[in-house]
Design an enzyme around this catalytic site. Structure first.
Site, mmCIF file in Angstrom:
data_model
loop_
_atom_site.group_PDB
_atom_site.id
_atom_site.type_symbol
_atom_site.label_atom_id
_atom_site.label_comp_id
_atom_site.label_asym_id
_atom_site.label_seq_id
_atom_site.Cartn_x
_atom_site.Cartn_y
_atom_site.Cartn_z
ATOM 1 N N ASP A 11 0.858 -1.180 0.000
ATOM 2 C CA ASP A 11 0.000 0.000 0.000
ATOM 3 C C ASP A 11 0.896 1.233 0.000
ATOM 4 O O ASP A 11 1.698 1.430 0.918
ATOM 5 C CB ASP A 11 -0.892 -0.016 1.251
ATOM 6 C CG ASP A 11 -2.037 0.979 1.189
ATOM 7 O OD1 ASP A 11 -1.913 1.984 0.466
ATOM 8 O OD2 ASP A 11 -3.054 0.748 1.871
ATOM 9 N N ARG A 66 -0.295 4.406 -0.204
ATOM 10 C CA ARG A 66 -1.066 5.608 0.117
ATOM 11 C C ARG A 66 -0.489 6.343 1.327
ATOM 12 O O ARG A 66 0.137 5.732 2.190
ATOM 13 C CB ARG A 66 -2.524 5.236 0.394
ATOM 14 C CG ARG A 66 -3.279 4.776 -0.835
ATOM 15 C CD ARG A 66 -4.667 4.273 -0.492
ATOM 16 N NE ARG A 66 -4.633 3.039 0.286
ATOM 17 C CZ ARG A 66 -5.716 2.383 0.685
ATOM 18 N NH1 ARG A 66 -6.919 2.860 0.403
ATOM 19 N NH2 ARG A 66 -5.597 1.260 1.378
#
Length: 360
Positions: free
Chosen positions: A292, A294
């Site tokens: 991930d 983000r």
């Protein structure tokens, strides 16, 4: 009067240059290095920089997929072979044909000196939403850079900027009646680094003195717009807004971090790998990304700017809870959001639970 460019402006220009296939220069303690994105390199420019010491920098995940050793821990510096043309470079950077051509070595690695400049090169290419692979040539001959007006970045300030959180400025807000609520308002925030704008959708008039029902929703073009059955994003977006409308107040942050922060093009590459049998985490790793990518610090900053200090967070992701608690907000309750399971996304959801810790 001449106008000098700030570091942020130079970094933003460097991202654009890399996307166009234009080299940039990063200046470290040992002098300048020429940097190109592997994805946008051309035969002509590759031939021009094919000099002793040219290295292809890959992330640990991509290197491990290729059975190359990441001696620097998080990155691998692989010497470009004399016969390594554009086809070799594309095959090293892009996993599309890994199953057909799994062995690309043997590899010779560069292991001397610091890899800090190479890490920043990868970080910059990632934020340009390109494949995380960079060509780096240390001490380039003057004729390669002289008089070309290439963007130059100092290493240490660049590394600090890449590691820092985006600073957001409010642009405008306006009333927007929606299906979820007649009393809707959309706020637009713009980062100072010229990156993607992010949005806050306010339902009703949430009391800033009370915990607000909130969701951090990452943009998903395929799920939110096209109704993709491969994920649960669209149903989560609609369910969150509906719950806020039913309660009469809430705030949904729509963060432009497509594909867990890797961009739509790389997300489609990951989908193609999933069609070959890899799960969502394995696909990201084969591309060279983390599980991930983000940055949820953006969401924490926006909520604080809007005057909230306590939230009831609509999420199945404990990482979001931990992040908000670590960045100046108190999550008083995690509100589950279990919607949108289909036959097509069952494996995806199971992978999120098993490998990413989602509470599903």
């Amino acid at each position: 009067m001449a106008f000098g460019l700030s570091l942020v402006e130079q970094i933003n220009r460097a991202r654009s240059d890399l996307r166009l296939g234009v080299p940039i220069v990063i200046r470290g303690p040992d002098g300048p290095a020429l940097v190109m994105a592997a994805e946008t390199a051309t035969t002509e420019r590759l031939d021009a920089v094919r000099l002793p010491g040219l290295v292809l920098v890959l992330t640990r995940h991509r290197a491990e997929t290729l059975k190359a050793r990441p001696y620097d821990g998080d990155v691998a510096r692989i010497l470009v072979p004399r016969d390594g043309g554009l086809g070799w470079l594309r095959a090293m950077a892009d996993p599309a044909d890994d199953l057909r051509h799994p062995m690309k070595g043997p590899f010779q690695s560069a292991r001397d000196g610091s890899a800090d400049l190479h890490r920043s090169a990868i970080g910059l290419v990632k934020t340009a939403q390109l494949l995380p692979a960079a060509l780096v040539l240390g001490a380039p001959p003057p004729e390669l850079t002289a008089g070309l007006g290439l963007t130059e970045l100092p290493l240490e300030p660049l590394a600090r900027e890449l590691a820092g959180a985006s600073i957001m400025a409010p642009v405008v807000n306006a009333r927007l009646p929606m299906v979820a609520s007649q009393a809707g308002r959309v706020h637009i925030f713009r980062p100072r680094d010229g990156g993607e704008e992010h949005y806050a959708i306010e339902i009703g008039q949430p009391d800033r003195a009370q915990p607000v029902l909130a969701r951090l929703h990452s943009a998903c073009f395929t799920g939110d717009v096209l109704g993709s059955l491969k994920c649960d994003c669209g149903p989560q977006l609609n369910a969150a807004l509906a719950q806020m409308g039913a309660e009469g107040a809430g705030v949904l942050l729509y963060l432009n971090q497509e594909g867990r922060g890797i961009g739509l093009a790389n997300k489609m590459r990951a989908y193609s790998l999933q069609d070959q049998g890899f799960d969502t985490v394995e696909a990201n790793h084969r591309l060279g990304f983390e599980d991930d990518e983000r940055d949820f610090r953006i969401g924490a900053g926006l909520l604080r700017q809007m005057g909230f200090s306590q939230v009831r967070l609509l999420t199945n992701n404990p990482r979001k809870v931990d992040m908000l608690n670590a960045h100046g907000l108190e999550v008083v309750e995690r509100v589950a959001l279990k919607v949108g399971e289909t036959a097509q996304n069952a494996r995806y959801l199971a992978t999120k639970a098993a490998k990413s810790g989602h509470l599903l």
